[in-house]
Design an enzyme around this catalytic site. Structure first.
Site, mmCIF file in Angstrom:
data_model
loop_
_atom_site.group_PDB
_atom_site.id
_atom_site.type_symbol
_atom_site.label_atom_id
_atom_site.label_comp_id
_atom_site.label_asym_id
_atom_site.label_seq_id
_atom_site.Cartn_x
_atom_site.Cartn_y
_atom_site.Cartn_z
ATOM 1 N N TRP A 339 139.918 -41.153 0.835
ATOM 2 C CA TRP A 339 140.938 -41.870 0.048
ATOM 3 C C TRP A 339 141.591 -40.949 -0.969
ATOM 4 O O TRP A 339 142.629 -41.251 -1.547
ATOM 5 C CB TRP A 339 140.312 -43.081 -0.651
ATOM 6 C CG TRP A 339 139.337 -42.771 -1.759
ATOM 7 C CD1 TRP A 339 138.325 -41.857 -1.727
ATOM 8 C CD2 TRP A 339 139.285 -43.353 -3.054
ATOM 9 N NE1 TRP A 339 137.631 -41.854 -2.918
ATOM 10 C CE2 TRP A 339 138.197 -42.767 -3.753
ATOM 11 C CE3 TRP A 339 140.039 -44.321 -3.710
ATOM 12 C CZ2 TRP A 339 137.862 -43.106 -5.074
ATOM 13 C CZ3 TRP A 339 139.701 -44.659 -5.011
ATOM 14 C CH2 TRP A 339 138.618 -44.058 -5.678
ATOM 15 N N ASP A 340 140.975 -39.784 -1.199
ATOM 16 C CA ASP A 340 141.493 -38.798 -2.133
ATOM 17 C C ASP A 340 142.996 -38.562 -1.915
ATOM 18 O O ASP A 340 143.754 -38.366 -2.862
ATOM 19 C CB ASP A 340 140.777 -37.454 -1.951
ATOM 20 C CG ASP A 340 139.258 -37.548 -2.078
ATOM 21 O OD1 ASP A 340 138.708 -38.608 -1.746
ATOM 22 O OD2 ASP A 340 138.626 -36.566 -2.482
ATOM 23 N N GLU A 481 130.125 -44.640 -6.675
ATOM 24 C CA GLU A 481 129.222 -44.646 -5.515
ATOM 25 C C GLU A 481 127.747 -44.785 -5.891
ATOM 26 O O GLU A 481 126.904 -44.912 -5.004
ATOM 27 C CB GLU A 481 129.441 -43.364 -4.704
ATOM 28 C CG GLU A 481 130.830 -43.306 -4.088
ATOM 29 C CD GLU A 481 131.128 -41.989 -3.392
ATOM 30 O OE1 GLU A 481 130.557 -40.957 -3.795
ATOM 31 O OE2 GLU A 481 131.941 -42.005 -2.451
ATOM 32 N N LYS A 593 129.364 -43.167 -11.610
ATOM 33 C CA LYS A 593 129.661 -41.804 -11.159
ATOM 34 C C LYS A 593 131.069 -41.377 -11.550
ATOM 35 O O LYS A 593 131.304 -40.247 -11.958
ATOM 36 C CB LYS A 593 129.513 -41.754 -9.645
ATOM 37 C CG LYS A 593 129.725 -40.382 -9.046
ATOM 38 C CD LYS A 593 129.507 -40.402 -7.544
ATOM 39 C CE LYS A 593 129.713 -39.033 -6.943
ATOM 40 N NZ LYS A 593 129.680 -39.080 -5.482
ATOM 41 N N GLN A 594 132.020 -42.287 -11.415
ATOM 42 C CA GLN A 594 133.425 -41.896 -11.591
ATOM 43 C C GLN A 594 134.255 -43.109 -11.987
ATOM 44 O O GLN A 594 133.786 -44.246 -11.857
ATOM 45 C CB GLN A 594 133.955 -41.313 -10.285
ATOM 46 C CG GLN A 594 133.977 -42.289 -9.133
ATOM 47 C CD GLN A 594 133.973 -41.602 -7.770
ATOM 48 O OE1 GLN A 594 132.926 -41.278 -7.237
ATOM 49 N NE2 GLN A 594 135.159 -41.391 -7.226
HETATM 50 O O1 IFM Z 1 136.232 -39.520 -2.061
HETATM 51 C C1 IFM Z 1 135.321 -38.906 -2.895
HETATM 52 C C2 IFM Z 1 134.429 -39.958 -3.491
HETATM 53 O O2 IFM Z 1 135.169 -40.872 -4.260
HETATM 54 C C3 IFM Z 1 133.378 -39.312 -4.349
HETATM 55 N N1 IFM Z 1 132.616 -38.386 -3.561
HETATM 56 C C4 IFM Z 1 133.407 -37.335 -2.959
HETATM 57 C C5 IFM Z 1 134.519 -37.896 -2.108
HETATM 58 C C6 IFM Z 1 135.403 -36.771 -1.586
HETATM 59 O O3 IFM Z 1 136.100 -36.161 -2.626
#
Ligand code: IFM
Length: 771
Positions: A339-340, A481, A593-594
């Site tokens: 999805w990046d 995640e 995580k993010q």
């Molecule tokens: O798409 C990301 C995910 O959100 C976090 N782990 C790494 C992936 C690839 O960059």
């Protein structure tokens, strides 16, 4: 060889063995067709030398499927009086590696002290031609302070770096038509591949003799090297120009013949000619892409470097390619597209290279059948996009993605099964492209069908709660995640709602333009537009608490242990341990995580007021590990959006420097995840242009709401809005605008509550506080 473009140079002095892998990423070159890691000429697989090919994948013996690295065509090692002058064998006296990001040329200068005191200066430069995508050109020169016997071994090194290889078989090394040639086929799909290389030296021009040449083959590894040996004279510089071409069965009927031809043609043009055409291409790229930050040189270089990283991997030439999460820097993450691309890279391309943005979006349309297969595999309708997508759209993501560092056992992870937001991200990307460019063709050529299929997937995935009379999305993993299999992740639900809206809108457009296509889609589906409308209207999206303003990330998130991040870090037993999964450190805590809720606040910025945004930023930021490179840019943007750009600035810098410092996670468990970070690179552009400069285009009007960090005087850039170009300079108190004389229609711009329409060739200024 001279280093020009001083303000655009990334340099590093001294040789440090521990930086070999990081420098391979940092000094990478590429042209969208291939990426060539920033390694030294004498490096081989052990130092991760690689030419990674876009879109060519292979799988061996049930191991992870990953992109193919071509035999390395610019291998070279120099000997003086029998002594090897490789940085790996002989500590250099001086060593500098540099990357000219203005023209995408890699430089190297190394000084060696050989036995008996002779000093040798080795210089090289190389580039992946932006004009001839199959071609790599290099120039190598050697100057010695003493007379002596100099030997140069160059050629194609077939011993390539692979994570899950070897991927090539039927390797054949040969010498043909004055070129070295290696041919092979990939193991899984038997796609042919060829690498050709030839050399010309300054000595030929001098008509010098006493040069012995020998060619050696290693058929097993598919390597072929030539040795040139001659008596060198003190103080004289010997230059070797090298031309290589890489072709595969994906782009050529007969890759061997094509590689030889391209190599011959490149040599015919000569190094200087190739460089000139390559530089001209890069000048055109930068004319559209550059962003000038006035007042902050450090941020300026980091931002340009981020844009450089995007430009060297952009699939300008193909709509069957997208951009993998580690770009073309190797095989990490299986060379897969996440999805990046839609959420973090697409905005840069929309504003600066709409044709490339179209390619990225078309990639999802071309891989729709893979997404349909995945939905069917799980028993759903429609299209469930691959979490890790390769050329067919089938999911490369495994069920056990990480090994537990303590037991060595594979851990069941749910990226593949539960990160359903991927289908919403794909639909979002298509719609963003359509809204931005007005290109209805994308919808009629599969875009409407794709978003419709994504909506059908969500309808079949969702749960209707009869007591609450609402739809819910249960058992998902959101962007964070570390918390898998949660219910009603706010981000996911908001994205699903958006997908349903997009599908309804796109289907209406399809209905009006191609009624037969519309009817066919609706007839073939038990899920009808009215079902999608109903779900859209009654889908639950968690809302801000009326007192605190906080939005709960998912059901019962607030009941998790509220441990400070530094305390959680204190519980780490192994620096590579995975914080998520069944027993992960973060799983039972509120540490994320993010960016998750904050990403939602960015994407749906008009749906939330500043008070809500601030409250959630302040709550979630201290609880965010920023363990993903996708996180910091989002916090930068929301800080800018809420009028606190200086809070956002450190997050911007973190994003923009990620591939310069190499300070990112290299391992999760025993899994190597190093490489470049295109999502962060795109995030740097987003933070600077959409965040701090506050530029937004809704398809009709560009709105500019500056929120510049203290150090920044202004941001200057060029925008392509529905085919019309404008130059903008966003200052602290005013916005200067200039529409290109070549525009064919007017452009509407608004700032500080005023708006104007710019005719072609017209300039204007909008000032703060002016009526
Ligand atoms: O798409 C990301 C995910 O959100 C976090 N782990 C790494 C992936 C690839 O960059």
């Amino acid at each position: 060889m001279k280093l020009v473009n001083q303000d655009w140079l990334i340099r590093e002095n001294g040789f440090d063995r521990n930086r070999i892998a990081a420098d391979g990423n940092k000094f990478m070159i590429g042209n969208g067709y291939m990426g060539c890691r920033g390694t030294m000429e004498e490096y081989t697989r052990g130092e991760l030398a690689a030419v990674t090919l876009a879109g060519l994948y292979d799988q061996v013996d049930g191991k992870w499927r990953e992109p193919v690295n071509a035999p390395h065509p610019l291998y070279a090692v120099i000997e003086f009086e029998g002594q090897s002058l490789s940085v790996l064998d002989c500590e250099p006296v001086e060593h500098e590696q540099a990357l000219d990001i203005r023209s995408a040329v890699h430089h190297r200068r190394t000084v060696f002290k050989a036995d008996r005191g002779a000093e040798l200066v080795v210089e090289s430069e190389r580039f992946c031609s932006a004009e001839r995508l199959n071609v790599i050109a290099g120039r190598l020169s050697v100057t010695c302070s003493a007379d002596g016997q100099l030997t140069i071994r160059t050629g194609i090194d077939g011993e390539v770096w692979d994570i899950n290889g070897p991927h090539l078989e039927k390797l054949e090394a040969a010498e043909r038509q004055n070129s070295l040639l290696v041919t092979a086929v990939t193991r899984e799909l038997q796609v042919p591949l060829a690498v050709a290389e030839r050399i010309s030296s300054s000595m030929e021009a001098e008509g010098r003799e006493a040069v012995t040449m020998e060619v050696r083959y290693d058929q097993q590894s598919g390597s072929v090297f030539r040795t040139i040996s001659f008596a060198c004279r003190a103080g004289k510089t010997y230059t070797f120009d090298r031309f290589a071409a890489v072709c595969t069965g994906l782009d050529e009927e007969e890759p061997g013949a094509a590689a030889l031809r391209l190599c011959r043609e490149a040599a015919g043009t000569g190094y200087t000619g190739l460089l000139a055409e390559h530089e001209a291409c890069w000048e055109r790229k930068w004319a559209l892409a550059d962003v000038v930050i006035e007042g902050d040189d450090e941020a300026q270089l980091a931002l340009r470097y981020s844009l450089y990283q995007l430009l060297i991997i952009a699939p300008e030439h193909s709509e069957k390619l997208s951009i993998p999460a580690r770009g073309l820097s190797g095989q990490v993450y299986k060379g897969a597209v996440f999805w990046d691309t839609e959420m973090f890279m697409l905005p840069f391309f929309l504003y600066t290279q709409p044709e490339t943005a179209r390619n990225l979006v078309m990639y999802r349309i071309h891989t729709l059948d893979g997404a349909r297969r995945k939905a069917a595999e799980y028993g759903y309708e429609g299209a469930f996009y691959a979490w890790e997508s390769q050329e067919t759209g089938d999911d490369a993501c495994t069920l056990f993605n990480v090994n537990d560092v303590f037991t060595g056992r594979p851990m069941r992870t749910y990226f593949r099964d539960k990160q359903v937001h991927i289908s919403a991200d794909a639909a979002y990307g298509i719609w963003e492209y359509y809204k931005f460019t007005g290109d209805e063709g994308i919808l009629l050529q599969g875009g409407a069908e794709t978003v419709w299929e994504c909506a059908r997937f969500f309808y079949s995935y969702a749960y209707y709660n009869p007591l609450k009379q609402r739809y819910e999305v249960l058992d998902v993993t959101g962007p964070d995640e570390y918390h898998e299999r949660v219910n009603n992740n706010a981000f996911t639900n908001a994205m699903v709602k958006r997908t349903l809206f997009i599908a309804l809108e796109a289907m209406e457009i399809l209905h009006a333009a191609c009624p037969e296509q519309y009817e066919a889609l609706v007839q073939n589906s038990a899920i009808k537009p009215e079902h999608i409308r109903d779900m859209h209207d009654r889908l639950y999206v968690p809302e801000p608490d009326s007192e605190t303003g906080l939005i709960e990330q998912f059901d019962r998130y607030f009941t998790l242990e509220d441990v400070p991040l530094h305390e959680l870090k204190g519980r780490v037993l192994n620096k590579h341990e995975y914080w998520g999964g069944g027993n992960g450190l973060a799983t039972t805590t509120q540490i994320l995580k993010q960016a998750d809720i904050v990403l939602m606040l960015h994407l749906f910025k008009d749906a939330y007021d500043t008070v809500i945004k601030k409250a959630n930023w302040a709550y979630y930021e201290p609880r965010t590990e920023h363990g993903s490179s996708l996180s910091a840019c989002i916090y930068a943007m929301v800080a800018a959006d809420t009028g606190s750009p200086d809070w956002g600035y450190p997050y911007f810098m973190r994003t923009a420097t990620i591939d310069l410092t190499g300070e990112s996670k290299q391992y999760v468990g025993d899994l190597y995840i190093g490489g470049t970070h295109p999502a962060a690179n795109g995030g740097a552009w987003m933070a600077a242009v959409q965040g701090f400069a506050g530029i937004r285009f809704d398809g009709e009007c560009a709105t500019i709401s500056p929120s510049l960090p203290e150090k920044w005087q202004a941001v200057q850039t060029r925008l392509i809005l529905r085919g019309q170009q404008i130059k903008v300079r966003v200052g602290r108190q005013q916005v200067e605008l200039e529409a290109d004389a070549g525009n064919t229609s007017e452009v509407r711009v608004a700032a500080y509550g005023q708006s104007l329409t710019l005719e072609p060739g017209v300039s204007a200024v909008l000032r703060m506080g002016q009526e």
